[in-house]
Motif scaffolding. Structure first.
Motif, mmCIF file in Angstrom:
data_model
loop_
_atom_site.group_PDB
_atom_site.id
_atom_site.type_symbol
_atom_site.label_atom_id
_atom_site.label_comp_id
_atom_site.label_asym_id
_atom_site.label_seq_id
_atom_site.Cartn_x
_atom_site.Cartn_y
_atom_site.Cartn_z
ATOM 1 N N ILE A 1 9.700 3.765 -15.361
ATOM 2 C CA ILE A 1 10.346 2.795 -14.477
ATOM 3 C C ILE A 1 9.628 1.460 -14.605
ATOM 4 O O ILE A 1 10.243 0.414 -14.765
ATOM 5 C CB ILE A 1 10.322 3.296 -13.019
ATOM 6 N N THR A 2 8.295 1.531 -14.546
ATOM 7 C CA THR A 2 7.443 0.338 -14.652
ATOM 8 C C THR A 2 6.485 0.491 -15.824
ATOM 9 O O THR A 2 5.933 1.573 -16.034
ATOM 10 C CB THR A 2 6.599 0.156 -13.374
ATOM 11 N N ILE A 3 6.294 -0.568 -16.581
ATOM 12 C CA ILE A 3 5.225 -0.600 -17.588
ATOM 13 C C ILE A 3 4.267 -1.722 -17.202
ATOM 14 O O ILE A 3 4.666 -2.872 -17.017
ATOM 15 C CB ILE A 3 5.761 -0.826 -19.007
ATOM 16 N N ASP A 4 3.011 -1.348 -17.055
ATOM 17 C CA ASP A 4 1.937 -2.289 -16.742
ATOM 18 C C ASP A 4 1.232 -2.588 -18.064
ATOM 19 O O ASP A 4 0.733 -1.664 -18.716
ATOM 20 C CB ASP A 4 0.988 -1.623 -15.733
ATOM 21 N N PRO B 1 12.831 -1.554 -0.243
ATOM 22 C CA PRO B 1 11.806 -2.601 -0.176
ATOM 23 C C PRO B 1 11.964 -3.587 -1.328
ATOM 24 O O PRO B 1 12.742 -3.360 -2.265
ATOM 25 C CB PRO B 1 10.503 -1.814 -0.333
ATOM 26 N N GLN B 2 11.231 -4.669 -1.259
ATOM 27 C CA GLN B 2 11.222 -5.638 -2.361
ATOM 28 C C GLN B 2 10.506 -5.039 -3.575
ATOM 29 O O GLN B 2 9.779 -4.073 -3.477
ATOM 30 C CB GLN B 2 10.480 -6.903 -1.925
ATOM 31 N N HIS B 3 10.755 -5.676 -4.720
ATOM 32 C CA HIS B 3 10.050 -5.337 -5.955
ATOM 33 C C HIS B 3 10.260 -3.867 -6.325
ATOM 34 O O HIS B 3 9.328 -3.165 -6.727
ATOM 35 C CB HIS B 3 8.546 -5.636 -5.852
ATOM 36 N N LEU B 4 11.496 -3.403 -6.193
ATOM 37 C CA LEU B 4 11.820 -1.992 -6.348
ATOM 38 C C LEU B 4 11.472 -1.447 -7.723
ATOM 39 O O LEU B 4 11.192 -0.257 -7.883
ATOM 40 C CB LEU B 4 13.310 -1.793 -6.067
ATOM 41 N N ASN B 5 11.481 -2.315 -8.735
ATOM 42 C CA ASN B 5 11.230 -1.853 -10.106
ATOM 43 C C ASN B 5 9.743 -1.774 -10.449
ATOM 44 O O ASN B 5 9.379 -1.441 -11.573
ATOM 45 C CB ASN B 5 11.945 -2.767 -11.096
ATOM 46 N N PHE B 6 8.892 -2.094 -9.470
ATOM 47 C CA PHE B 6 7.433 -1.971 -9.638
ATOM 48 C C PHE B 6 6.968 -0.903 -8.664
ATOM 49 O O PHE B 6 6.739 -1.161 -7.496
ATOM 50 C CB PHE B 6 6.750 -3.319 -9.399
ATOM 51 N N ILE B 7 6.861 0.336 -9.183
ATOM 52 C CA ILE B 7 6.681 1.478 -8.276
ATOM 53 C C ILE B 7 5.257 1.684 -7.814
ATOM 54 O O ILE B 7 5.015 2.469 -6.902
ATOM 55 C CB ILE B 7 7.206 2.777 -8.918
ATOM 56 N N ASP C 1 0.869 -1.180 0.000
ATOM 57 C CA ASP C 1 0.000 0.000 0.000
ATOM 58 C C ASP C 1 0.901 1.224 0.000
ATOM 59 O O ASP C 1 1.475 1.593 1.019
ATOM 60 C CB ASP C 1 -0.908 0.009 1.236
ATOM 61 N N GLY C 2 1.060 1.835 -1.149
ATOM 62 C CA GLY C 2 1.955 2.977 -1.241
ATOM 63 C C GLY C 2 2.713 2.953 -2.553
ATOM 64 O O GLY C 2 2.337 2.266 -3.499
ATOM 65 N N THR C 3 3.814 3.706 -2.617
ATOM 66 C CA THR C 3 4.612 3.774 -3.835
ATOM 67 C C THR C 3 6.092 3.709 -3.491
ATOM 68 O O THR C 3 6.508 4.098 -2.395
ATOM 69 C CB THR C 3 4.323 5.074 -4.619
ATOM 70 N N LYS C 4 6.890 3.215 -4.440
ATOM 71 C CA LYS C 4 8.338 3.126 -4.257
ATOM 72 C C LYS C 4 9.061 4.203 -5.064
ATOM 73 O O LYS C 4 10.269 4.099 -5.295
ATOM 74 C CB LYS C 4 8.824 1.734 -4.653
ATOM 75 N N ILE C 5 8.348 5.232 -5.506
ATOM 76 C CA ILE C 5 8.961 6.266 -6.338
ATOM 77 C C ILE C 5 10.144 6.921 -5.633
ATOM 78 O O ILE C 5 11.097 7.368 -6.263
ATOM 79 C CB ILE C 5 7.902 7.329 -6.752
ATOM 80 N N GLY C 6 10.122 6.964 -4.295
ATOM 81 C CA GLY C 6 11.206 7.595 -3.546
ATOM 82 C C GLY C 6 12.557 6.936 -3.741
ATOM 83 O O GLY C 6 13.595 7.569 -3.544
ATOM 84 N N TRP C 7 12.554 5.676 -4.119
ATOM 85 C CA TRP C 7 13.820 4.981 -4.353
ATOM 86 C C TRP C 7 14.330 5.164 -5.785
ATOM 87 O O TRP C 7 15.296 4.536 -6.186
ATOM 88 C CB TRP C 7 13.667 3.501 -4.023
ATOM 89 N N HIS C 8 13.656 6.028 -6.527
ATOM 90 C CA HIS C 8 14.060 6.323 -7.911
ATOM 91 C C HIS C 8 14.257 7.824 -8.076
ATOM 92 O O HIS C 8 13.828 8.417 -9.065
ATOM 93 C CB HIS C 8 13.010 5.792 -8.887
ATOM 94 N N ARG C 9 14.930 8.422 -7.108
ATOM 95 C CA ARG C 9 15.114 9.875 -7.118
ATOM 96 C C ARG C 9 15.895 10.338 -8.348
ATOM 97 O O ARG C 9 15.683 11.441 -8.843
ATOM 98 C CB ARG C 9 15.822 10.312 -5.825
#
Length: 373
Positions: free
Chosen positions: A36-39, A367-373, A13-21
């Motif tokens: 970063i991610t393509i769905d 966090p895990q799954h860093l490439n899925f923001i 629940d949230g986003t990992k965008i912060g790890w892609h500064r």
């Protein structure tokens, strides 16, 4: 932690965008960034008829994604800097004849590959082929009881038995081979499914995937699915009861950020699409799934069946659409459906641009799954 999922670093629940500064800084400088991610989906077809399905609102001209098309697309993604491909979007990718090849090839050339599925065709033989090449495999299952599963998911009751066996096989193969893949269940919760929250949470505790995530149901701006967002509040006690079933190796997580938000958005600009793009199972490239329908043709950029993705991404048309979404000429509050895929990314970027909150990784481990923001 090979073969095990450490739930303390699993963001559901949230986003990992912060790890892609670095990518955010490129965007702030006005550079043309790769997603970063393509769905995406590999087909528009589906073997289910889920009551809550948003895909029926996304119809557009269908074209076939062949092995050649998907291989060239994946190669283009690596070339421009895409990091993760999630096979989710508006079709059941597992029924595409190129599914196994796409997962294996994408992984072999350095992409993180993931899949969301109803799980029906993922029998043990096919699981043996794809599980070693996936970052996560998430099964969409919105009921924990046979009869209600058939009703909600639009299939025969016997489908429930097969899917549960397939999930057991996923768990078994992961454990046997000590795989890094995360296996999850997802419940798309409409208020009228409240009777299935606890049965599904308990079923998960029995069959032992890594997690069960319970999320809201998205609707379009016209409310065509009829989601009553005001009715979620009455479910909070039951949702907390479900979360309490979590233990050291099974996590029940509710997407509170979206369920609390209902149909409301604090932001107006859509900044998230360049970071997290969606592609239809027809091959259509558009900023997000809510804009796949033919009535949103002005937001349609191209089709990977007809044009190499690297050329679509580099085109002026692509960036004209992205810039429009981020401009005063677009309002996510009035021109979009509720709670889109990019909602968390949009919220974070909006608060950052307004100076309300910083963007960047915390001092904790990634966090895990860093490439899925």
């Amino acid at each position: 932690m090979t073969g095990m999922t450490d739930h303390t670093d699993l963001i559901l629940d949230g986003t990992k965008i912060g790890w892609h500064r670095d990518r955010v800084d490129q965007w702030l400088r006005g550079e043309r960034i790769a997603p970063i991610t393509i769905d995406m989906a590999l087909t528009r077809a589906c073997n289910y008829a889920c009551h809550f399905c948003y895909a029926m609102l996304q119809e557009n001209d269908r074209k076939q994604i062949t092995k050649k098309v998907i291989y060239e697309f994946l190669e283009d993604c690596v070339e421009i800097g895409v990091k993760g491909i999630s096979l989710v979007s508006d079709g059941e990718s597992t029924i595409s004849p190129v599914f196994v090849d796409a997962v294996r090839y994408g992984h072999s050339i350095g992409l993180s590959m993931a899949c969301g599925t109803n799980g029906f065709v993922l029998t043990r033989r096919k699981l043996e082929e794809v599980l070693p090449h996936l970052t996560y495999l998430r099964v969409n299952i919105s009921a924990g009881e046979r009869a209600r599963y058939a009703e909600i998911m639009g299939v025969k009751e016997i489908y429930f038995d097969r899917v549960i066996q397939n999930i057991r096989d996923m768990v078994d193969i992961k454990k046997r081979d000590n795989l890094d893949v995360t296996i999850g269940l997802q419940m798309v919760l409409m208020p009228e499914y409240q009777d299935q929250i606890m049965p599904l949470a308990r079923l998960g505790k029995e069959i032992r995937p890594d997690y069960l995530v319970i999320k809201h149901c998205s609707d379009n701006e016209d409310g065509d699915l009829g989601v009553d967002y005001s009715a979620y509040a009455a479910l909070y006690d039951t949702l907390r009861e479900a979360e309490a079933l979590s233990d050291d190796s099974y996590k029940v997580a509710v997407k509170w950020s979206k369920i609390d938000a209902g149909a409301k958005r604090e932001y107006q600009r859509c900044y998230g699409a360049p970071f997290m793009l969606q592609i239809s199972g027809s091959g259509l490239v558009a900023p997000c799934g809510m804009l796949f329908n033919e009535r949103y043709k002005k937001f349609h950029i191209g089709n990977i069946v007809d044009t190499r993705f690297r050329d679509i991404w580099a085109s002026d048309a692509y960036w004209e659409v992205m810039n429009l979404l981020a401009s005063d000429a677009f309002s996510a509050q009035t021109m979009c459906g509720a709670l889109c895929l990019q909602h968390g990314v949009n919220n974070s970027l909006d608060r950052f641009v307004k100076g309300i909150a910083e963007i960047g990784p915390s001092e904790s481990a990634p966090p895990q799954h860093l490439n899925f923001i």
